[in-house]
Scaffold this active site. Sequence first.
Site, PDB file in Angstrom:
ATOM      1  N   CYS B  77       0.845  -1.414   0.081  1.00  0.00           N
ATOM      2  CA  CYS B  77       0.150   0.140  -0.054  1.00  0.00           C
ATOM      3  C   CYS B  77       0.770   1.165   0.073  1.00  0.00           C
ATOM      4  O   CYS B  77       1.710   1.464  -1.052  1.00  0.00           O
ATOM      5  CB  CYS B  77      -1.073  -0.102   1.135  1.00  0.00           C
ATOM      6  SG  CYS B  77      -2.256   1.391   1.116  1.00  0.00           S
ATOM      7  N   HIS B 176      -4.101  -4.419  -0.490  1.00  0.00           N
ATOM      8  CA  HIS B 176      -3.632  -5.050   0.751  1.00  0.00           C
ATOM      9  C   HIS B 176      -3.807  -6.453   0.729  1.00  0.00           C
ATOM     10  O   HIS B 176      -5.114  -7.139   1.005  1.00  0.00           O
ATOM     11  CB  HIS B 176      -4.675  -4.408   2.025  1.00  0.00           C
ATOM     12  CG  HIS B 176      -4.599  -3.218   2.317  1.00  0.00           C
ATOM     13  ND1 HIS B 176      -3.601  -2.646   3.159  1.00  0.00           N
ATOM     14  CD2 HIS B 176      -4.890  -2.006   1.810  1.00  0.00           C
ATOM     15  CE1 HIS B 176      -3.449  -1.433   3.402  1.00  0.00           C
ATOM     16  NE2 HIS B 176      -4.453  -1.056   2.457  1.00  0.00           N
ATOM     17  N   GLU B 178      -3.028  -8.465   2.868  1.00  0.00           N
ATOM     18  CA  GLU B 178      -3.514  -9.123   4.218  1.00  0.00           C
ATOM     19  C   GLU B 178      -4.955  -9.249   4.302  1.00  0.00           C
ATOM     20  O   GLU B 178      -5.438  -9.863   5.414  1.00  0.00           O
ATOM     21  CB  GLU B 178      -2.842  -8.454   5.487  1.00  0.00           C
ATOM     22  CG  GLU B 178      -3.397  -7.027   5.536  1.00  0.00           C
ATOM     23  CD  GLU B 178      -2.728  -6.110   4.686  1.00  0.00           C
ATOM     24  OE1 GLU B 178      -2.237  -6.293   3.731  1.00  0.00           O
ATOM     25  OE2 GLU B 178      -2.964  -4.866   5.069  1.00  0.00           O
TER      26      GLU B 178
END
EC number: 4.3.2.10
Lengths: 251, 194
Positions: B77, B176, B178
Amino acid sequence: MLTKRIIPCLDIKEGRTVKGVNFLELRDAGDPVELGKVYADEGADELVFLDITATVEKRKTLVELVTKVAKTVNIPFTVGGGISTVDDIKALLNAGADKISINSAAVKNPGIVDEMAREFGSQCIVVAIDTKNMDGVDFVHTHGGRRPTLLQTQKWAKQVAERGAGEILLTSMDHDGVKNGFANEITSELSAMLGIPVIASGGAGKMHHFKDVFTSGKADAALAASIFHFKEIPIPELKKYLQAEGISIRL
Amino acid sequence: MEVAVIKYNAGNVQSVLYAMERLGANATLTDDWETIQKADKVIFPGQGEASTAMKYLKERNLDQLIKSLEQPFFGICLGLQLLCEFSEEYDTQCLGIFPIQVKKFPPLDKVPHIGWNNLQNLHSPLLAGLDESAYVYYVHSYYAAVDPEFTIATSHYITDFSALLQRDNYYAMQAHPEKSSLAGEKILTNFLNL
């Protein structure tokens, strides 16, 4: 291509899901973490946890819940429900929440939106607006939709967007719980007027209601609770239907 | 496998640590030079604003450390944007690993770009096992332009932009991983296996 988002909402009280859920595969239907993971695995694009606990222990139990959700779930999630101080917001974000939704606190003190945007960035601020049409005019309501305000919905939405809200979660009190479709008209009006995404909430009952809110309602995302909890509409089926109907969706 | 996650003034690093935990990697949040230098893999997460992040890194000489690392390095990011040359966000000189400009999305659609978007033109071992049906979760207002030499996948929102970048041991991703469900986990697993 950017897709439209499907968002299940889980109501939480003292760390447990409130409304009954009909998930046979759950060992503990009251565990929001387990339910959240099932939704994520089924293809939900995001989750919203709405905490209705009204005790002094609220913050502690909510931070504990957020920590557990963040450890378990691999999609973004928003936490809302009576959050009113920057300290609370900081604690929840540090625990792993992606976004915080505020409602009554913003109406009471609009400056908190600016403060949050400065401190944490617009991307994690969702301003929830409960709206009700009264004699042809849309007014903001607070306290779970029970208390009317003098704020006109469109003007309020514009104001919070200018103050730095990253998204609007618009719940129509006229449509909520009726399962007769989303409030497409005002959703579309806000979506066209604001430069930020609008999440439509309230009124989902049939699969075509989602198609309608994404097309004529111009919503960026749609939120629902009971139809998902009671498996009236399973998320994988809904997403396949929407894709077949030409809606950009993540499968 | 020791993974160092660089500690600086960026938001929501907890999610990256939890994702590593889910994948069975031993990740440590640290700004200690030695720990970072000795790690098998380094992750440079990020959420926030470019100029204050760069200022923080420079004050602690972490900018020099990042440029000197030789193990697989993954910027996420804001981490991707900081690895570029320059960001229009408060006209910030960044780390310059990628000779690429970071620009603000023109207001031709809603900004920030929030939600799930697919990867296109994928070509890198980091993306093994994924194709153009892979969706990842984005939240950003600034984007890195496409550079044929370093862009290893693109996405489209308002314009084509660099979804992922690679130069030698430096990898970076705008979305992202994650928070990107199975596709994100695949990318993180590929990174850990590099």
